[in-house]
Motif scaffolding. Sequence first.
Motif, PDB file in Angstrom:
ATOM      1  N   VAL B   7      10.801  -5.579  78.534  1.00 47.45           N
ATOM      2  CA  VAL B   7      11.255  -5.726  79.930  1.00 47.45           C
ATOM      3  C   VAL B   7      11.389  -4.358  80.588  1.00 47.45           C
ATOM      4  N   LEU B   8      12.034  -3.437  79.869  1.00 47.73           N
ATOM      5  CA  LEU B   8      12.253  -2.095  80.426  1.00 47.73           C
ATOM      6  C   LEU B   8      10.920  -1.391  80.680  1.00 47.73           C
ATOM      7  N   ARG B   9      10.007  -1.623  79.772  1.00 48.93           N
ATOM      8  CA  ARG B   9       8.674  -1.016  79.906  1.00 48.93           C
ATOM      9  C   ARG B   9       7.956  -1.613  81.129  1.00 48.93           C
ATOM     10  N   ALA B  10       8.061  -2.931  81.269  1.00 48.47           N
ATOM     11  CA  ALA B  10       7.406  -3.610  82.399  1.00 48.47           C
ATOM     12  C   ALA B  10       7.996  -3.137  83.729  1.00 48.47           C
ATOM     13  N   GLU B  11       9.317  -2.939  83.746  1.00 50.71           N
ATOM     14  CA  GLU B  11       9.981  -2.471  84.979  1.00 50.71           C
ATOM     15  C   GLU B  11       9.429  -1.122  85.432  1.00 50.71           C
ATOM     16  N   ARG B  12       9.030  -0.329  84.451  1.00 48.72           N
ATOM     17  CA  ARG B  12       8.500   1.010  84.767  1.00 48.72           C
ATOM     18  C   ARG B  12       6.974   1.022  84.855  1.00 48.72           C
ATOM     19  N   ASP B  13       6.384  -0.152  84.626  1.00 44.85           N
ATOM     20  CA  ASP B  13       4.919  -0.292  84.645  1.00 44.85           C
ATOM     21  C   ASP B  13       4.257   0.619  83.601  1.00 44.85           C
ATOM     22  N   ALA B  45      15.835   5.218  67.708  1.00 47.91           N
ATOM     23  CA  ALA B  45      16.578   4.465  68.731  1.00 47.91           C
ATOM     24  C   ALA B  45      17.152   5.430  69.782  1.00 47.91           C
ATOM     25  N   PHE B  46      17.624   6.586  69.349  1.00 49.75           N
ATOM     26  CA  PHE B  46      18.134   7.592  70.295  1.00 49.75           C
ATOM     27  C   PHE B  46      17.002   8.131  71.167  1.00 49.75           C
ATOM     28  N   ARG B  47      15.815   8.297  70.565  1.00 50.04           N
ATOM     29  CA  ARG B  47      14.675   8.781  71.353  1.00 50.04           C
ATOM     30  C   ARG B  47      14.299   7.748  72.423  1.00 50.04           C
ATOM     31  N   ILE B  48      14.340   6.473  72.023  1.00 52.19           N
ATOM     32  CA  ILE B  48      14.037   5.393  72.978  1.00 52.19           C
ATOM     33  C   ILE B  48      15.066   5.414  74.112  1.00 52.19           C
ATOM     34  N   SER B  49      16.313   5.604  73.708  1.00 54.20           N
ATOM     35  CA  SER B  49      17.404   5.663  74.677  1.00 54.20           C
ATOM     36  C   SER B  49      17.189   6.825  75.654  1.00 54.20           C
ATOM     37  N   ASP B  50      16.737   7.957  75.141  1.00 57.95           N
ATOM     38  CA  ASP B  50      16.470   9.128  75.994  1.00 57.95           C
ATOM     39  C   ASP B  50      15.331   8.848  76.969  1.00 57.95           C
ATOM     40  N   PHE B  52      14.257   5.998  78.163  1.00 58.38           N
ATOM     41  CA  PHE B  52      14.640   5.056  79.224  1.00 58.38           C
ATOM     42  C   PHE B  52      15.884   5.505  79.993  1.00 58.38           C
ATOM     43  N   GLU B  53      16.479   6.603  79.535  1.00 52.50           N
ATOM     44  CA  GLU B  53      17.703   7.148  80.159  1.00 52.50           C
ATOM     45  C   GLU B  53      18.784   6.066  80.267  1.00 52.50           C
ATOM     46  N   MET B  54      18.958   5.379  79.147  1.00 53.71           N
ATOM     47  CA  MET B  54      19.965   4.321  79.060  1.00 53.71           C
ATOM     48  C   MET B  54      20.665   4.427  77.707  1.00 53.71           C
ATOM     49  N   PRO B  55      21.913   3.955  77.626  1.00 55.06           N
ATOM     50  CA  PRO B  55      22.567   3.960  76.312  1.00 55.06           C
ATOM     51  C   PRO B  55      21.882   2.980  75.342  1.00 55.06           C
ATOM     52  N   ILE B  56      21.990   3.271  74.060  1.00 50.46           N
ATOM     53  CA  ILE B  56      21.333   2.429  73.046  1.00 50.46           C
ATOM     54  C   ILE B  56      21.744   0.963  73.170  1.00 50.46           C
TER      55      ILE B  56
END
Lengths: 200, 63
Positions: B7-13, B45-50, B52-56
């Motif tokens: 979903v997050l990926r789709a939101e950012r295209d 998981a922390f890299r993913i969080s970074d 998307f600039e969102m908490p894990i």
Amino acid sequence: MVEVEINAESRLNPPLLWGIAFVVAMFGAGIFARWVDLNSFWSMAIMIPPMLLLFPMVKSGQRRQAAVCGNVSPAINAYNRRMLIWSFAYVAALFGAISIHDAIKPTGPLLWLIAILPALPILYFVWALGRYLVEETDEYIRMKQVSAALFATGVLLVLATVWGFLETFGVVIHVPTWAAVPVWAIGLGLGHFYNKVRGV
Amino acid sequence: MKNRLKVLRAERDWSQQDLADALAVSRQSVNAIETGKYDPSLPLAFRISDVFEMPIEAIFSRD
């Protein structure tokens, strides 16, 4: 869309086909050598053409990884390069050891040295396996490799134990212990297949 | 573990490859995480969080 592409690409497996061609060609060369009773020199020499099949196998493996994974990791490139090195070094070492042994019938320390010669590329192979796990930075890919390696180790332990006792009681023929590496390598292939079956 | 990667990926295209490049992993890894075949390590998981600039915990949750 991307997942559909991955599934479509997964159905075609040219590296597997090259691998099967390699195994069939190696066995074919071995059977032919026995059938026409070739001497050790020519028995080794006819192994060279099947060995050349390793090049397209590795190349197609890299292309497939690029298609499925989106890229080819530097660790895989290094691993493939090392696999080619040990494979050809092994044939050369085995050829050299058999030729020297047949020619001069060495004894003592020289015999030890010649006997250990074919083992050295295999030791390099074991080192290369370890290096790959150290150098692979993609944790998911590494997890799949480790999982397949553990499966291969299990296959080897089971077969060695069962075969060992069958051999002890005279039911089956003796198998040299260097067979451990090819058995493990086959187990690695089965491990990757098992990964695929369980959807990892 | 569930995740909102797709979903997050789709939101950012972003494509799976875009995200894979940002995380320095293979597209196969992103696909495995998205489809729940593989739970990433804490560092990933922390890299993913970074990325998307969102908490894990806004990306991953318990089943």
